[in-house]
Design an enzyme around this catalytic site. Sequence first.
Site, PDB file in Angstrom:
ATOM      1  N   HIS A  44       0.925  -1.193   0.010  1.00 13.49           N
ATOM      2  CA  HIS A  44       0.064  -0.218  -0.072  1.00 13.49           C
ATOM      3  C   HIS A  44       1.023   1.288  -0.045  1.00 13.49           C
ATOM      4  O   HIS A  44       1.878   1.297   0.828  1.00 13.49           O
ATOM      5  CB  HIS A  44      -0.703  -0.106   1.123  1.00 13.49           C
ATOM      6  CG  HIS A  44      -1.761   1.027   1.117  1.00 13.49           C
ATOM      7  ND1 HIS A  44      -3.110   0.678   1.505  1.00 13.49           N
ATOM      8  CD2 HIS A  44      -1.956   2.418   1.169  1.00 13.49           C
ATOM      9  CE1 HIS A  44      -3.866   1.855   1.343  1.00 13.49           C
ATOM     10  NE2 HIS A  44      -3.109   2.983   1.402  1.00 13.49           N
ATOM     11  N   LEU A  45       0.777   1.985  -1.010  1.00 11.28           N
ATOM     12  CA  LEU A  45       1.665   3.092  -0.926  1.00 11.28           C
ATOM     13  C   LEU A  45       1.758   4.040   0.342  1.00 11.28           C
ATOM     14  O   LEU A  45       0.860   4.275   0.913  1.00 11.28           O
ATOM     15  CB  LEU A  45       0.941   4.369  -2.169  1.00 11.28           C
ATOM     16  CG  LEU A  45       1.943   5.548  -2.402  1.00 11.28           C
ATOM     17  CD1 LEU A  45       3.196   5.273  -2.969  1.00 11.28           C
ATOM     18  CD2 LEU A  45       0.956   6.385  -2.956  1.00 11.28           C
ATOM     19  N   HIS A  46       3.133   4.221   0.680  1.00 12.22           N
ATOM     20  CA  HIS A  46       3.201   5.149   1.965  1.00 12.22           C
ATOM     21  C   HIS A  46       4.538   5.865   1.786  1.00 12.22           C
ATOM     22  O   HIS A  46       5.344   5.348   1.042  1.00 12.22           O
ATOM     23  CB  HIS A  46       2.992   4.169   3.155  1.00 12.22           C
ATOM     24  CG  HIS A  46       4.187   3.174   2.895  1.00 12.22           C
ATOM     25  ND1 HIS A  46       3.844   2.077   2.524  1.00 12.22           N
ATOM     26  CD2 HIS A  46       5.237   2.941   3.795  1.00 12.22           C
ATOM     27  CE1 HIS A  46       4.969   1.260   2.685  1.00 12.22           C
ATOM     28  NE2 HIS A  46       5.814   1.598   3.746  1.00 12.22           N
ATOM     29  N   VAL A  47       4.524   6.902   2.490  1.00 11.66           N
ATOM     30  CA  VAL A  47       5.943   7.803   2.423  1.00 11.66           C
ATOM     31  C   VAL A  47       5.992   7.863   4.067  1.00 11.66           C
ATOM     32  O   VAL A  47       5.439   8.058   4.803  1.00 11.66           O
ATOM     33  CB  VAL A  47       5.659   9.272   1.678  1.00 11.66           C
ATOM     34  CG1 VAL A  47       6.605  10.179   1.992  1.00 11.66           C
ATOM     35  CG2 VAL A  47       4.961   9.114   0.274  1.00 11.66           C
TER      36      VAL A  47
END
Length: 138
Positions: free
Chosen positions: A93-96
Amino acid sequence: MSADLFCEIVSGERPAHIVHSDDVAVSFLDTRPVFKGHVLVAPRAHVETLTDLADVGPFFERVQAMARAVEDGLEADGTFVAMNNRVSQSVAHLHVHVVPRNRKDGLRGFFWPRTKYESADEAASYAEAIAVALRRTR
């Protein structure tokens, strides 16, 4: 929504130390922080990678605000902002990552040693300090 750890946090099914949440993104403390106050910013909608994210601008506005809040709220010298796409992406899941940095803090290159919060209360205090700083800048 796909069933991953971050989707569970976004939906409220899994507890997390939420720093900020709105219709675009949810920001919460990493449970294995590089340094205390390490925040993950994840889009509310399930996307796996940056190339899957349809509307990049609003998401990165949240990342930018979080970087400022981490610096201000924790009185950090700066931040390290990073993202993995597939390789080394521990949750699909995209995360920064927004990691507080201070001069001579020992972080070198891409070796990310991890630490732990002493308690849930300590983690909550870091989340609150960053959240207060974020509210001041909005």
